[in-house]
Motif scaffolding. Structure first.
Motif, PDB file in Angstrom:
ATOM      1  N   LEU A 140      -6.541   0.093  -5.356  1.00 44.41           N
ATOM      2  CA  LEU A 140      -5.659   1.206  -5.717  1.00 44.41           C
ATOM      3  C   LEU A 140      -4.244   0.692  -5.968  1.00 44.41           C
ATOM      4  CD1 LEU A 140      -5.092   4.243  -6.067  1.00 44.41           C
ATOM      5  CD2 LEU A 140      -4.625   4.302  -3.590  1.00 44.41           C
ATOM      6  N   TRP A 141      -3.740  -0.150  -5.068  1.00 43.29           N
ATOM      7  CA  TRP A 141      -2.392  -0.696  -5.245  1.00 43.29           C
ATOM      8  C   TRP A 141      -2.308  -1.543  -6.517  1.00 43.29           C
ATOM      9  CZ3 TRP A 141      -3.303   1.280  -0.550  1.00 43.29           C
ATOM     10  CH2 TRP A 141      -2.232   1.842   0.139  1.00 43.29           C
ATOM     11  N   ARG A 142      -3.345  -2.323  -6.795  1.00 47.57           N
ATOM     12  CA  ARG A 142      -3.365  -3.151  -8.010  1.00 47.57           C
ATOM     13  C   ARG A 142      -3.298  -2.280  -9.259  1.00 47.57           C
ATOM     14  NH1 ARG A 142      -6.319  -5.108 -11.976  1.00 47.57           N
ATOM     15  NH2 ARG A 142      -8.131  -3.851 -11.480  1.00 47.57           N
ATOM     16  N   LYS A 143      -4.096  -1.217  -9.269  1.00 47.42           N
ATOM     17  CA  LYS A 143      -4.101  -0.323 -10.431  1.00 47.42           C
ATOM     18  C   LYS A 143      -2.762   0.393 -10.588  1.00 47.42           C
ATOM     19  CE  LYS A 143      -9.061   0.559 -10.755  1.00 47.42           C
ATOM     20  NZ  LYS A 143     -10.128   1.567 -10.607  1.00 47.42           N
ATOM     21  N   CYS A 144      -2.157   0.801  -9.486  1.00 47.70           N
ATOM     22  CA  CYS A 144      -0.830   1.415  -9.553  1.00 47.70           C
ATOM     23  C   CYS A 144       0.180   0.429 -10.120  1.00 47.70           C
ATOM     24  CB  CYS A 144      -0.373   1.880  -8.173  1.00 47.70           C
ATOM     25  SG  CYS A 144      -1.232   3.341  -7.558  1.00 47.70           S
ATOM     26  N   TYR A 145       0.129  -0.800  -9.672  1.00 46.81           N
ATOM     27  CA  TYR A 145       1.020  -1.866 -10.143  1.00 46.81           C
ATOM     28  C   TYR A 145       0.933  -1.999 -11.663  1.00 46.81           C
ATOM     29  CZ  TYR A 145       3.231  -6.507 -10.173  1.00 46.81           C
ATOM     30  OH  TYR A 145       4.068  -7.572 -10.393  1.00 46.81           O
ATOM     31  N   LEU A 146      -0.274  -1.810 -12.179  1.00 45.71           N
ATOM     32  CA  LEU A 146      -0.514  -1.946 -13.620  1.00 45.71           C
ATOM     33  C   LEU A 146      -0.268  -0.652 -14.398  1.00 45.71           C
ATOM     34  CD1 LEU A 146      -3.750  -4.126 -13.423  1.00 45.71           C
ATOM     35  CD2 LEU A 146      -1.418  -4.902 -13.942  1.00 45.71           C
ATOM     36  N   GLY A 147       0.098   0.428 -13.699  1.00 45.40           N
ATOM     37  CA  GLY A 147       0.441   1.677 -14.366  1.00 45.40           C
ATOM     38  C   GLY A 147      -0.713   2.619 -14.633  1.00 45.40           C
ATOM     39  N   ASP A 148      -1.830   2.449 -13.947  1.00 47.19           N
ATOM     40  CA  ASP A 148      -2.982   3.331 -14.126  1.00 47.19           C
ATOM     41  C   ASP A 148      -2.619   4.734 -13.633  1.00 47.19           C
ATOM     42  OD1 ASP A 148      -5.443   4.746 -13.021  1.00 47.19           O
ATOM     43  OD2 ASP A 148      -6.402   3.064 -14.057  1.00 47.19           O
ATOM     44  N   GLU A 149      -2.661   5.718 -14.531  1.00 44.31           N
ATOM     45  CA  GLU A 149      -2.220   7.074 -14.198  1.00 44.31           C
ATOM     46  C   GLU A 149      -3.091   7.743 -13.135  1.00 44.31           C
ATOM     47  OE1 GLU A 149      -2.100   8.592 -18.205  1.00 44.31           O
ATOM     48  OE2 GLU A 149       0.093   8.428 -18.240  1.00 44.31           O
ATOM     49  N   VAL A 150      -4.396   7.505 -13.168  1.00 44.18           N
ATOM     50  CA  VAL A 150      -5.296   8.081 -12.170  1.00 44.18           C
ATOM     51  C   VAL A 150      -4.964   7.497 -10.792  1.00 44.18           C
ATOM     52  CG1 VAL A 150      -7.707   8.259 -11.417  1.00 44.18           C
ATOM     53  CG2 VAL A 150      -7.124   8.570 -13.838  1.00 44.18           C
ATOM     54  N   ALA A 151      -4.751   6.192 -10.732  1.00 51.11           N
ATOM     55  CA  ALA A 151      -4.410   5.537  -9.472  1.00 51.11           C
ATOM     56  C   ALA A 151      -3.059   6.029  -8.953  1.00 51.11           C
ATOM     57  CB  ALA A 151      -4.388   4.018  -9.650  1.00 51.11           C
ATOM     58  N   LEU A 152      -2.081   6.179  -9.835  1.00 48.45           N
ATOM     59  CA  LEU A 152      -0.778   6.685  -9.420  1.00 48.45           C
ATOM     60  C   LEU A 152      -0.900   8.104  -8.860  1.00 48.45           C
ATOM     61  CD1 LEU A 152       1.380   5.296 -12.352  1.00 48.45           C
ATOM     62  CD2 LEU A 152       1.657   4.693  -9.927  1.00 48.45           C
ATOM     63  N   GLY A 153      -1.758   8.918  -9.454  1.00 48.70           N
ATOM     64  CA  GLY A 153      -2.004  10.261  -8.945  1.00 48.70           C
ATOM     65  C   GLY A 153      -2.640  10.232  -7.563  1.00 48.70           C
ATOM     66  N   LYS A 154      -3.582   9.321  -7.347  1.00 50.12           N
ATOM     67  CA  LYS A 154      -4.211   9.202  -6.031  1.00 50.12           C
ATOM     68  C   LYS A 154      -3.194   8.706  -5.005  1.00 50.12           C
ATOM     69  CE  LYS A 154      -8.112   7.460  -3.465  1.00 50.12           C
ATOM     70  NZ  LYS A 154      -9.370   6.717  -3.425  1.00 50.12           N
ATOM     71  N   MET A 155      -2.326   7.773  -5.404  1.00 53.16           N
ATOM     72  CA  MET A 155      -1.302   7.271  -4.489  1.00 53.16           C
ATOM     73  C   MET A 155      -0.340   8.389  -4.089  1.00 53.16           C
ATOM     74  SD  MET A 155      -0.318   4.616  -2.783  1.00 53.16           S
ATOM     75  CE  MET A 155      -1.095   3.219  -3.575  1.00 53.16           C
ATOM     76  N   LEU A 156      -0.020   9.252  -5.033  1.00 53.14           N
ATOM     77  CA  LEU A 156       0.855  10.378  -4.734  1.00 53.14           C
ATOM     78  C   LEU A 156       0.183  11.320  -3.734  1.00 53.14           C
ATOM     79  CD1 LEU A 156       3.552  11.763  -5.295  1.00 53.14           C
ATOM     80  CD2 LEU A 156       2.439  12.975  -7.169  1.00 53.14           C
ATOM     81  N   ARG A 157      -1.109  11.607  -3.920  1.00 51.08           N
ATOM     82  CA  ARG A 157      -1.853  12.445  -2.964  1.00 51.08           C
ATOM     83  C   ARG A 157      -1.895  11.781  -1.589  1.00 51.08           C
ATOM     84  NH1 ARG A 157      -4.748  12.904  -7.546  1.00 51.08           N
ATOM     85  NH2 ARG A 157      -6.431  11.514  -6.889  1.00 51.08           N
ATOM     86  N   TYR A 158      -2.063  10.451  -1.558  1.00 52.67           N
ATOM     87  CA  TYR A 158      -2.065   9.678  -0.316  1.00 52.67           C
ATOM     88  C   TYR A 158      -0.730   9.864   0.415  1.00 52.67           C
ATOM     89  CZ  TYR A 158      -1.662   5.320   2.430  1.00 52.67           C
ATOM     90  OH  TYR A 158      -1.448   4.403   3.426  1.00 52.67           O
ATOM     91  N   ASN A 159       0.386   9.752  -0.286  1.00 50.26           N
ATOM     92  CA  ASN A 159       1.711   9.935   0.310  1.00 50.26           C
ATOM     93  C   ASN A 159       1.896  11.356   0.808  1.00 50.26           C
ATOM     94  OD1 ASN A 159       4.164   7.748  -0.186  1.00 50.26           O
ATOM     95  ND2 ASN A 159       2.316   7.362  -1.374  1.00 50.26           N
ATOM     96  N   ARG A 160       1.489  12.315   0.018  1.00 50.49           N
ATOM     97  CA  ARG A 160       1.647  13.720   0.403  1.00 50.49           C
ATOM     98  C   ARG A 160       0.806  14.041   1.643  1.00 50.49           C
ATOM     99  NH1 ARG A 160       4.043  17.094  -3.379  1.00 50.49           N
ATOM    100  NH2 ARG A 160       2.724  18.839  -2.767  1.00 50.49           N
ATOM    101  N   ARG A 161      -0.363  13.440   1.766  1.00 44.03           N
ATOM    102  CA  ARG A 161      -1.217  13.651   2.936  1.00 44.03           C
ATOM    103  C   ARG A 161      -0.539  13.104   4.190  1.00 44.03           C
ATOM    104  NH1 ARG A 161      -4.074  16.577   6.089  1.00 44.03           N
ATOM    105  NH2 ARG A 161      -5.498  15.404   7.379  1.00 44.03           N
ATOM    106  N   ASP A 162       0.098  11.945   4.075  1.00 44.17           N
ATOM    107  CA  ASP A 162       0.826  11.376   5.211  1.00 44.17           C
ATOM    108  C   ASP A 162       1.912  12.339   5.696  1.00 44.17           C
ATOM    109  OD1 ASP A 162      -0.723   9.115   5.023  1.00 44.17           O
ATOM    110  OD2 ASP A 162       0.930   7.735   4.660  1.00 44.17           O
ATOM    111  N   VAL A 163       2.588  12.987   4.763  1.00 45.82           N
ATOM    112  CA  VAL A 163       3.637  13.959   5.115  1.00 45.82           C
ATOM    113  C   VAL A 163       3.018  15.104   5.921  1.00 45.82           C
ATOM    114  CG1 VAL A 163       5.281  15.632   4.195  1.00 45.82           C
ATOM    115  CG2 VAL A 163       5.111  13.355   3.157  1.00 45.82           C
ATOM    116  N   VAL A 164       1.874  15.597   5.481  1.00 48.35           N
ATOM    117  CA  VAL A 164       1.203  16.691   6.184  1.00 48.35           C
ATOM    118  C   VAL A 164       0.800  16.244   7.596  1.00 48.35           C
ATOM    119  CG1 VAL A 164      -0.871  18.147   6.178  1.00 48.35           C
ATOM    120  CG2 VAL A 164       0.421  17.800   4.066  1.00 48.35           C
TER     121      VAL A 164
END
Length: 166
Positions: free
Chosen positions: A139-163
């Motif tokens: 997931l981190w590798r794909k985000c590093y490369l700009g994969d939009e689906v991976a960036l969306g999952k990373m955002l959900r991951y961050n938002r879940r941590d907040v909850v």
């Protein structure tokens, strides 16, 4: 946070000199919530920003938010989040945060309990709040490369941590 990229001779290199570092870490996304509010605020790099490794927009937004807060609550904020954010501000030529009042839930867990693990995922499970979203290095590798689906999952991951911290 995106991983660093470096040139290495062997996969088990114990020391990687700074001249082998091709690119330092940069921020991928963040999530936050004001106390007493249900809305989770967040920001994530666009595909274009990730490819360019330009986190200026989201670093600036998060720094402004933290400067507005009286106290910031996070898991490992003292050991990771604040130093990393200040690192990014330094690299971008922006003003460091200065003093920030924090409640570090990792520090509190270590100080007050003898849990088998002090990770946020485990604390959420023990407290009956739920679990973190599972991730892996891919997931981190794909985000590093700009994969939009991976960036969306990373955002959900961050938002879940907040909850979980709420």
């Amino acid at each position: 946070t995106a991983p660093m990229l470096a040139f290495i001779w062997r996969p088990d290199d114990a020391y990687i000199p700074h001249d082998r570092l091709r690119h330092d870490s940069f921020m991928l996304c963040w999530g936050a919530q004001w106390r007493g509010e249900k809305k989770v605020m967040s920001a994530c790099l666009t595909k274009k920003e990730a490819v360019k490794q330009d986190d200026t927009r989201i670093v600036t937004e998060l720094a402004d938010l933290i400067r507005e807060a009286s106290i910031v609550v996070a898991h490992n904020i003292s050991g990771f989040d604040l130093p990393m954010l200040n690192n990014r501000l330094l690299f971008l030529g922006l003003e460091p945060l200065g003093p920030v009042r924090v409640i570090d839930t990792l520090t509190l867990a270590r100080k007050n309990f003898r849990l088998a693990y002090n990770r946020l995922d485990y604390l959420g499970e023990v407290l009956g709040l739920g679990r973190k979203i599972k991730t892996d290095f891919e997931l981190w590798r794909k985000c590093y490369l700009g994969d939009e689906v991976a960036l969306g999952k990373m955002l959900r991951y961050n938002r879940r941590d907040v909850v979980l911290l709420g």
